[in-house]
Design a protein around this motif. Structure first.
Motif, PDB file in Angstrom:
ATOM      1  N   GLY A 123      -2.862  -3.366 -10.565  1.00 28.35           N
ATOM      2  CA  GLY A 123      -3.846  -2.734 -11.445  1.00 28.35           C
ATOM      3  C   GLY A 123      -3.948  -1.235 -11.216  1.00 28.35           C
ATOM      4  O   GLY A 123      -4.097  -0.455 -12.160  1.00 28.35           O
ATOM      5  N   TRP A 124      -3.867  -0.819  -9.948  1.00 30.62           N
ATOM      6  CA  TRP A 124      -3.850   0.613  -9.623  1.00 30.62           C
ATOM      7  C   TRP A 124      -2.692   1.313 -10.321  1.00 30.62           C
ATOM      8  O   TRP A 124      -2.867   2.316 -10.995  1.00 30.62           O
ATOM      9  CB  TRP A 124      -3.760   0.792  -8.112  1.00 30.62           C
ATOM     10  N   GLY A 125      -1.483   0.751 -10.181  1.00 28.10           N
ATOM     11  CA  GLY A 125      -0.301   1.375 -10.773  1.00 28.10           C
ATOM     12  C   GLY A 125      -0.383   1.465 -12.285  1.00 28.10           C
ATOM     13  O   GLY A 125      -0.053   2.501 -12.884  1.00 28.10           O
ATOM     14  N   LEU A 126      -0.837   0.381 -12.937  1.00 31.04           N
ATOM     15  CA  LEU A 126      -0.928   0.371 -14.398  1.00 31.04           C
ATOM     16  C   LEU A 126      -2.004   1.332 -14.897  1.00 31.04           C
ATOM     17  O   LEU A 126      -1.822   2.019 -15.912  1.00 31.04           O
ATOM     18  CB  LEU A 126      -1.214  -1.043 -14.896  1.00 31.04           C
ATOM     19  N   ALA A 127      -3.144   1.387 -14.192  1.00 35.61           N
ATOM     20  CA  ALA A 127      -4.203   2.318 -14.595  1.00 35.61           C
ATOM     21  C   ALA A 127      -3.753   3.767 -14.435  1.00 35.61           C
ATOM     22  O   ALA A 127      -4.064   4.620 -15.276  1.00 35.61           O
ATOM     23  CB  ALA A 127      -5.472   2.056 -13.773  1.00 35.61           C
ATOM     24  N   ILE A 128      -3.020   4.055 -13.360  1.00 35.46           N
ATOM     25  CA  ILE A 128      -2.487   5.404 -13.157  1.00 35.46           C
ATOM     26  C   ILE A 128      -1.511   5.758 -14.277  1.00 35.46           C
ATOM     27  O   ILE A 128      -1.557   6.863 -14.848  1.00 35.46           O
ATOM     28  CB  ILE A 128      -1.788   5.511 -11.783  1.00 35.46           C
ATOM     29  N   ALA A 129      -0.602   4.828 -14.618  1.00 34.55           N
ATOM     30  CA  ALA A 129       0.356   5.084 -15.693  1.00 34.55           C
ATOM     31  C   ALA A 129      -0.355   5.337 -17.013  1.00 34.55           C
ATOM     32  O   ALA A 129      -0.005   6.259 -17.763  1.00 34.55           O
ATOM     33  CB  ALA A 129       1.327   3.907 -15.816  1.00 34.55           C
ATOM     34  N   ALA A 130      -1.373   4.530 -17.313  1.00 39.74           N
ATOM     35  CA  ALA A 130      -2.125   4.711 -18.559  1.00 39.74           C
ATOM     36  C   ALA A 130      -2.842   6.056 -18.577  1.00 39.74           C
ATOM     37  O   ALA A 130      -2.892   6.740 -19.609  1.00 39.74           O
ATOM     38  CB  ALA A 130      -3.124   3.569 -18.730  1.00 39.74           C
ATOM     39  N   ALA A 131      -3.391   6.455 -17.418  1.00 34.13           N
ATOM     40  CA  ALA A 131      -4.067   7.753 -17.346  1.00 34.13           C
ATOM     41  C   ALA A 131      -3.098   8.893 -17.622  1.00 34.13           C
ATOM     42  O   ALA A 131      -3.452   9.897 -18.256  1.00 34.13           O
ATOM     43  CB  ALA A 131      -4.712   7.935 -15.971  1.00 34.13           C
ATOM     44  N   ALA A 156      -8.581   3.114 -11.773  1.00 31.15           N
ATOM     45  CA  ALA A 156      -7.613   3.063 -10.673  1.00 31.15           C
ATOM     46  C   ALA A 156      -8.323   3.160  -9.324  1.00 31.15           C
ATOM     47  O   ALA A 156      -7.951   2.471  -8.361  1.00 31.15           O
ATOM     48  CB  ALA A 156      -6.595   4.194 -10.827  1.00 31.15           C
ATOM     49  N   GLY A 157      -9.339   4.014  -9.230  1.00 26.85           N
ATOM     50  CA  GLY A 157     -10.087   4.148  -7.989  1.00 26.85           C
ATOM     51  C   GLY A 157     -10.803   2.864  -7.611  1.00 26.85           C
ATOM     52  O   GLY A 157     -10.856   2.491  -6.429  1.00 26.85           O
ATOM     53  N   ALA A 158     -11.360   2.148  -8.608  1.00 24.75           N
ATOM     54  CA  ALA A 158     -12.010   0.867  -8.332  1.00 24.75           C
ATOM     55  C   ALA A 158     -10.997  -0.148  -7.817  1.00 24.75           C
ATOM     56  O   ALA A 158     -11.271  -0.906  -6.877  1.00 24.75           O
ATOM     57  CB  ALA A 158     -12.695   0.355  -9.596  1.00 24.75           C
ATOM     58  N   ALA A 159      -9.800  -0.169  -8.433  1.00 25.86           N
ATOM     59  CA  ALA A 159      -8.750  -1.072  -7.967  1.00 25.86           C
ATOM     60  C   ALA A 159      -8.320  -0.715  -6.547  1.00 25.86           C
ATOM     61  O   ALA A 159      -8.051  -1.590  -5.717  1.00 25.86           O
ATOM     62  CB  ALA A 159      -7.555  -1.011  -8.920  1.00 25.86           C
ATOM     63  N   ASP A 160      -8.273   0.571  -6.241  1.00 26.79           N
ATOM     64  CA  ASP A 160      -7.899   1.018  -4.910  1.00 26.79           C
ATOM     65  C   ASP A 160      -8.931   0.581  -3.874  1.00 26.79           C
ATOM     66  O   ASP A 160      -8.570   0.198  -2.748  1.00 26.79           O
ATOM     67  CB  ASP A 160      -7.751   2.542  -4.908  1.00 26.79           C
ATOM     68  N   ASP A 164       0.830  -1.206   0.000  1.00 23.29           N
ATOM     69  CA  ASP A 164       0.000   0.000   0.000  1.00 23.29           C
ATOM     70  C   ASP A 164       0.863   1.253   0.000  1.00 23.29           C
ATOM     71  O   ASP A 164       0.566   2.222  -0.715  1.00 23.29           O
ATOM     72  CB  ASP A 164      -0.922   0.006   1.214  1.00 23.29           C
ATOM     73  N   LEU A 165       1.929   1.256   0.791  1.00 22.12           N
ATOM     74  CA  LEU A 165       2.827   2.409   0.808  1.00 22.12           C
ATOM     75  C   LEU A 165       3.478   2.617  -0.562  1.00 22.12           C
ATOM     76  O   LEU A 165       3.608   3.752  -1.030  1.00 22.12           O
ATOM     77  CB  LEU A 165       3.901   2.220   1.879  1.00 22.12           C
ATOM     78  N   ILE A 166       3.891   1.531  -1.206  1.00 20.78           N
ATOM     79  CA  ILE A 166       4.478   1.644  -2.548  1.00 20.78           C
ATOM     80  C   ILE A 166       3.482   2.279  -3.501  1.00 20.78           C
ATOM     81  O   ILE A 166       3.820   3.197  -4.271  1.00 20.78           O
ATOM     82  CB  ILE A 166       4.910   0.259  -3.057  1.00 20.78           C
ATOM     83  N   ALA A 167       2.240   1.804  -3.458  1.00 22.53           N
ATOM     84  CA  ALA A 167       1.216   2.317  -4.372  1.00 22.53           C
ATOM     85  C   ALA A 167       0.948   3.798  -4.146  1.00 22.53           C
ATOM     86  O   ALA A 167       0.806   4.572  -5.102  1.00 22.53           O
ATOM     87  CB  ALA A 167      -0.075   1.515  -4.204  1.00 22.53           C
TER      88      ALA A 167
END
Length: 432
Positions: free
Chosen positions: A314-322, A338-342, A250-253
């Motif tokens: 999934g959060w990290g990849l969605a953020i990168a794509a955004a 990303a919010g749904a993954a979070d 979680d801290l990494i994300a």
């Protein structure tokens, strides 16, 4: 509580949010009180920065509000967790709630009297943060004693979903009140007053809870809520790889992939500013809310460790794509994903924390969780802003998301305890 453990209907309802915990009267009252109070709190969350800027015309003072809120949270979050393990959690929640209500009334009074003191605002925000740090661990740690273990994921999902819904609807309602008149001396007392009135629902819920005293110790001695107790909690966490890794991912994300500090710059450069920045700020919360409303499957997930890792990646990849998107609708959509993954990762991590840990440790671990959840995004803001200053907002955004996804995969493979975790582990011999 046996009536709430029946099989759920098939079909579309398997995906709808699981509301079975609401059949438990104590949890239902707590959920309702917390939901109403959280909606009211959004009025204060918007009004305080507005008042501070109106008084000082300086964003530096507005930024100090974050410092005034975070420092007490860092200190008292850990202590509040120790208190929740050593005292009746109902009494802790009620006492902290009264302090939180008093700080809100203080904001209301200073607005009515038109005191106009930035320092007083900082003090009241610090008091409010202390109260939140006391109540949050107790409120979360009591959950497994209110509902059966198999309904903890559903109860956690309900809590997170209503929180995100309040985070979307509350600021919109507060904005309507604050825009009703250019005279802040008129509208600010209304905003604080709404919060003060709605918070009485939380006080009512706390009063109606059953007594939740700490479980007796092996030697019959009373537990103490001092520094030694806090250190004991960290010692337990350090020897529990599953929970330690759940905090780590979680801290990494949050540190590497939280892009909110970049929203103003990206909105200005790519979309011409205006209302686009508001859409970016609300997109993640909207995605979390939608994720919560379609979360019926989370409670049936057995391999929760794998699910947590997949959600964080999934959060990290969605953020990168955004960060790569140059159309506003696409960026908002990807931030919502990303919010749904979070939402999924938050529910799984909280469920693991509540069910896996013994009751005697839940308060202290929830205190650590409070610090992580509050501190991670703020460190993420610092990371994003610093990196953007050297490499630009786009690079800071995309690189952070990709680095987060890669690092979480590496951590999970190098330390597979998290990947091996299953929901049934909590009821096996592995549970402390």
């Amino acid at each position: 509580m046996t009536g709430v453990q029946e099989a759920r209907p098939r079909g579309a309802r398997r995906w709808a949010i699981d509301v079975r915990p609401l059949r438990v009267p104590a949890y239902r009252r707590l959920w309702l009180g917390n939901t109403v109070a959280m909606f009211g709190f959004q009025f204060t969350a918007v009004a305080v920065p507005v008042e501070m800027y109106a008084l000082t015309r300086d964003s530096f003072w507005v930024g100090l509000l974050g410092v005034a809120a975070f420092v007490p949270l860092l200190i008292f979050g850990l202590w509040g967790g120790a208190v929740a393990d050593a005292r009746d959690r109902r009494a802790v929640l009620l006492g902290g709630s009264l302090l939180l209500w008093a700080s809100t009334l203080g904001l209301l009074v200073q607005a009515l009297l038109n005191v106009g003191s930035p320092v007083l605002l900082l003090v009241l925000m610090a008091v409010q943060s202390v109260a939140f740090a006391i109540t949050s661990p107790a409120r979360s740690a009591m959950l497994p004693r209110l509902v059966p273990d198999d309904l903890v994921p559903a109860a956690s999902t309900l809590n997170y979903t209503t929180f995100t819904a309040a985070s979307v609807a509350g600021p919109l309602a507060a904005g309507l009140i604050l825009s009703a008149s250019p005279d802040t001396s008129v509208v600010l007392p209304i905003a604080y007053g709404v919060d003060a009135v709605l918070f009485t629902a939380m006080l009512w819920a706390a009063l109606r809870l059953p007594a939740l005293p700490p479980e007796p110790t092996a030697d019959g001695q009373a537990r103490r809520a001092g520094l030694a107790s806090v250190i004991d909690g960290f010692r337990y966490l350090a020897t529990t790889p599953v929970l330690l890794l759940s905090f780590g991912v979680d801290l990494i994300a949050m540190i590497l992939a939280m892009p909110r500090a970049l929203f103003p710059e990206i909105a200005h450069e790519r979309f011409g500013g205006g209302g686009s920045v508001g859409l970016l700020y609300s997109a993640i919360a909207i995605g979390s809310m939608i994720g919560g409303l379609t979360s019926g499957w989370i409670g049936r997930l057995r391999r929760q460790g794998v699910g947590l890792v997949v959600a964080v990646v999934g959060w990290g990849l969605a953020i990168a794509a955004a960060g790569l998107a140059h159309q506003l609708w696409l960026m908002v959509l990807l931030l919502a994903v990303a919010g749904a993954a979070d939402l999924v990762s938050a529910v799984l991590r909280q469920s693991m924390l509540l069910v896996y840990a013994p009751d005697r440790m839940r308060g202290r671990l929830q205190g650590v969780n409070t610090v992580v959840v509050a501190g991670g995004p703020r460190l993420g803001d610092l990371r994003a802003g610093t990196m953007a200053a050297g490499f630009g907002g786009g690079v800071a955004w995309v690189a952070g998301g990709l680095a987060s996804a890669v690092l979480v995969v590496v951590l999970a493979v190098a330390f597979p305890a998290l990947l091996r975790y299953r929901a049934s582990t909590a009821s096996s011999g592995d549970r402390p």
